[in-house]
Design an enzyme around this catalytic site. Structure first.
Site, mmCIF file in Angstrom:
data_model
loop_
_atom_site.group_PDB
_atom_site.id
_atom_site.type_symbol
_atom_site.label_atom_id
_atom_site.label_comp_id
_atom_site.label_asym_id
_atom_site.label_seq_id
_atom_site.Cartn_x
_atom_site.Cartn_y
_atom_site.Cartn_z
ATOM 1 N N LYS A 1 0.836 -1.184 0.000
ATOM 2 C CA LYS A 1 0.000 0.000 0.000
ATOM 3 C C LYS A 1 0.879 1.244 0.000
ATOM 4 C CE LYS A 1 -3.846 -2.337 0.330
ATOM 5 N NZ LYS A 1 -4.943 -2.257 -0.643
ATOM 6 N N ASP B 1 -0.242 0.093 -4.508
ATOM 7 C CA ASP B 1 -1.681 0.348 -4.458
ATOM 8 C C ASP B 1 -1.949 1.623 -3.673
ATOM 9 O OD1 ASP B 1 -4.415 0.311 -4.216
ATOM 10 O OD2 ASP B 1 -4.546 -1.683 -3.314
ATOM 11 N N GLU C 1 -1.732 0.676 -8.701
ATOM 12 C CA GLU C 1 -3.155 0.357 -8.602
ATOM 13 C C GLU C 1 -3.913 1.529 -7.999
ATOM 14 O OE1 GLU C 1 -3.781 -3.478 -6.917
ATOM 15 O OE2 GLU C 1 -5.717 -2.960 -6.040
ATOM 16 N N GLU D 1 -11.362 -2.434 -8.557
ATOM 17 C CA GLU D 1 -12.097 -2.933 -7.397
ATOM 18 C C GLU D 1 -13.261 -2.040 -7.033
ATOM 19 O OE1 GLU D 1 -8.658 -2.532 -4.596
ATOM 20 O OE2 GLU D 1 -10.185 -1.906 -3.178
ATOM 21 N N ASP E 1 -13.914 -6.922 -9.644
ATOM 22 C CA ASP E 1 -14.265 -7.425 -8.315
ATOM 23 C C ASP E 1 -15.523 -8.273 -8.473
ATOM 24 O OD1 ASP E 1 -14.077 -6.529 -5.068
ATOM 25 O OD2 ASP E 1 -16.065 -7.098 -5.781
ATOM 26 N N HIS F 1 -9.549 -8.344 -8.201
ATOM 27 C CA HIS F 1 -9.397 -7.861 -6.835
ATOM 28 C C HIS F 1 -9.887 -8.930 -5.857
ATOM 29 C CE1 HIS F 1 -11.304 -5.768 -3.285
ATOM 30 N NE2 HIS F 1 -10.054 -5.436 -3.162
#
Lengths: 436, 436
Positions: free
Chosen positions: B220, B248, B274, B306, B329, B356
């Site tokens: 992240k 991400d 992402e 997602e 997703d 996702h």
């Protein structure tokens, strides 16, 4: 600045009007019981803040539940606190670390955000003793700019650009206000051509509307193309070439289908085609806008916005040249704060704003937005009209007043969506007398 | 075809796991109690259909309520009826004339649609005695094509184009299935680098993941850029240049901010970035994709999906060249039917699908989608990986099995999201023992 009226509780009412049976409001996709998730902010003294989000009947319990899920971000706040840090307040609702997943910033959760945010604006305007349009028009530029969350839109509009537009909007404001007070704000009517009405009723309603002074009418399309053509030609024949006719397809067409159908419909000289395809399809709207501009010799433009979820969608519609008319909805997006961002982006891109209305309370809401836009942002009436639909106004304490095809300026303090207590009681679902 | 197991009732459970306190799943925007609106379709004999939508804690009651609002479109249906007219069934949910206003096709109402639609697929696969991936892979091309609502996407993918892709996917299918059965499906892990973890924990988790066979890790970002850089460099130093590192940002950046931060982050040779900006910003993603491609010499691509609300958003991401990885997703969109459309559009545009996962039940769901995609649509493993997060699997009757960084093929009939009854009971909110 630390004192001030404090919100002590959020009450929400599931109010539904049984309109489906009458065929009012029927278009190619929506046939509903016009409803509102009606929000009241109780305070520790002083007025009650009122906000609402419009829904189409079933599911109104979902936006009511979403208001309850967000209410803890509002309870305990004072108006001066919110006014001091408006973006922090707005993000407490839109970026709640658990609830954001349910959007983000779209659909049920965002409509509930709008109802709450607008209720705070209503409260603030009532405390100031002015209508929301005047509160906004008279705010200092820096305070208006501070109200906007530029996150995710600063590639299209910077705070400095917003300030420039708002500063220029101070010039001539008094003259524009005098003019509006005298003449009212231009409007158009959507009451003549719902798909549920037979031809003869459309013809009679068209004649009546013309007699009442309407010179801009909107018709629903999106049925079989030959029916659409017949109805639109019928109305054009009634009103002659000077009246503006707007067409509204309510998203039923695919992109290529829209382009094909519009090749036929441009023959009746429509002023705009509204929602020609799916609300989320920025690139599709851009293709349609290019095609219909070509088909009509530049006379017809694309309009959309009533289901555009948030400022990021509007940003792209403007960046892509996909719309010639910006139809922001007062309660689809996250309240006045987000509408400010959209009005300013539209002004920067030179696109007139003609807000979506109808439903329940939308006319009451959006008159404030258009008046503020004219006074301080767009500063022109060219191409500006507010949608008008003549039902359900009787349920509001301070309903819109329309005469000769123009909205008259609201003067009562607030945002005009305070409902009459007897209407709330009578139409509360499922226990009110209208539903039992 | 008129007989068959009939849905007699829809039951929905508000199931919440208290994960927020642990910092699991913390990213730049979401800190939640991983939750599921868990749907059971009771039938008049035979198995129970199971579906769910994942949420982040608060607000799970809203998706549960939306399931109840839509349930009447499912109760009374039989599986053969739905299979005969799948688009009519799907539109009964997505184009309900009253509920559509709450989306359209996005957020709370669409997530609930997905839970219901997926529960019907689970039921159908259980009745057929096969996992969903096999049911899909073995369906005739015309039946798969008939399952897709091409409305609003036919400008990007026609039924004939879809049929062509699916027909070509029959070639070599048995060989690809043998290979997957033997080797499993490639995966990557997101368990090492949540923002809530301190550096030392990230370092230890990275070493442990590498030792377990993981050669693709996701971190992240979206905190202060210097913290992001330090953490990503730390991980790169641990794993060496060969391991794929994905970043991400969970939408926290504006468009220009993303481009500026990526100019620094490309130094660690990320495989993808992402959600670099707002989920709705197709044009913004396109600008970022162009910039990061240039900054990285074509080595880094944009991934998102997602929170992409529906097939119309995916259509535009693909049309605009905005994504190099399609992260559909399983429960954000309207179930298997809509996922099929997205997989086929991605194949047409040559973009690999890496679904996702994480949350609750997402890994269980998406393994079926990736396996089907490999067997019948994309037909390649190049650039394909399924996200994997190693928590909450113990609550499922048939949890995912991952070994050496690869998903093993699920074999039990259905869609793998049937929850253990004791988990549903224990974590039901607010009355289950875990919450009392």
């Amino acid at each position: 600045m630390t004192g001030g009226t404090r919100v002590t509780a959020v009450r929400v009412h599931d109010v539904r009007f049984p309109t489906a049976a009458a065929g009012d409001g029927s278009d190619s996709l929506n046939r509903g019981d016009y409803s509102a998730s009606y929000v009241e902010l109780a305070t520790d003294g002083g007025p009650t803040g009122a906000g609402l989000t419009f829904t189409n009947g079933r599911g109104n319990e979902l936006t009511c539940a979403a208001v309850r899920a967000l209410a803890h971000h509002v309870v305990g706040r004072t108006v001066p606190e919110v006014a001091r840090e408006p973006v922090a307040f707005w993000r407490s609702l839109t970026a709640d670390p658990q609830l954001r997943w349910l959007g983000p910033e779209k659909g049920v959760i965002h409509m509930a955000t709008g109802a709450l945010v607008n209720a705070v604006w209503d409260l603030r305007a009532k405390l100031a003793g002015v209508p929301v349009w005047r509160l906004l028009a008279e705010l200092p530029t820096d305070e208006l700019v501070r109200t906007i969350d530029f996150h995710h839109i600063s590639d299209a509009l910077t705070p400095d650009e917003a300030a420039g537009i708002l500063d220029r909007g101070r010039v001539g404001l008094a003259d524009r206000l005098d003019q509006l007070t005298r003449d009212g704000f231009p409007a158009y009517t959507t009451s003549v051509g719902w798909l549920g009405y037979p031809d003869q009723q459309v013809r009679e309603l068209t004649r009546a509307a013309y007699a009442q002074g309407w010179r801009a009418l909107k018709l629903k399309v999106g049925g079989p193309i030959e029916d659409d053509l017949r109805r639109v030609e019928l109305v054009r024949a009634e009103v002659g070439p000077e009246v503006l006719l707007m067409l509204d397809a309510n998203q039923v067409w695919g992109v290529d289908e829209a382009i094909g159908n519009l090749a036929q419909l441009v023959g009746v000289d429509p002023y705009w085609i509204e929602e020609p395809t799916h609300a989320d399809d920025v690139l599709g709207h851009a293709r349609i806008a290019e095609a219909v501009g070509r088909q009509s010799g530049g006379r017809c433009r694309v309009a959309t916005g009533e289901m555009a979820a948030n400022r990021v969608i509007f940003k792209q519609l403007l960046q892509a040249g996909a719309i010639g008319v910006c139809q922001v909805d007062a309660c689809r997006v996250g309240g006045v704060d987000e509408v400010l961002a959209i009005l300013l982006m539209a002004a920067k891109f030179g696109v007139p704003v003609c807000p979506h209305a109808g439903g329940v309370g939308l006319c009451e809401y959006v008159q404030h937005l258009s008046i503020f836009d004219y006074l301080r942002v767009g500063c022109s009436l060219a191409g500006r009209m507010i949608e008008y639909v003549d039902h359900l106004h009787e349920h509001f304490v301070d309903p819109v007043r329309v005469a000769g095809g123009r909205y008259q300026l609201p003067v009562a303090p607030g945002y005009s969506v305070t409902m009459r207590p007897e209407s709330v009681a009578r139409f509360s679902f499922p226990d009110g007398p209208a539903w039992r």
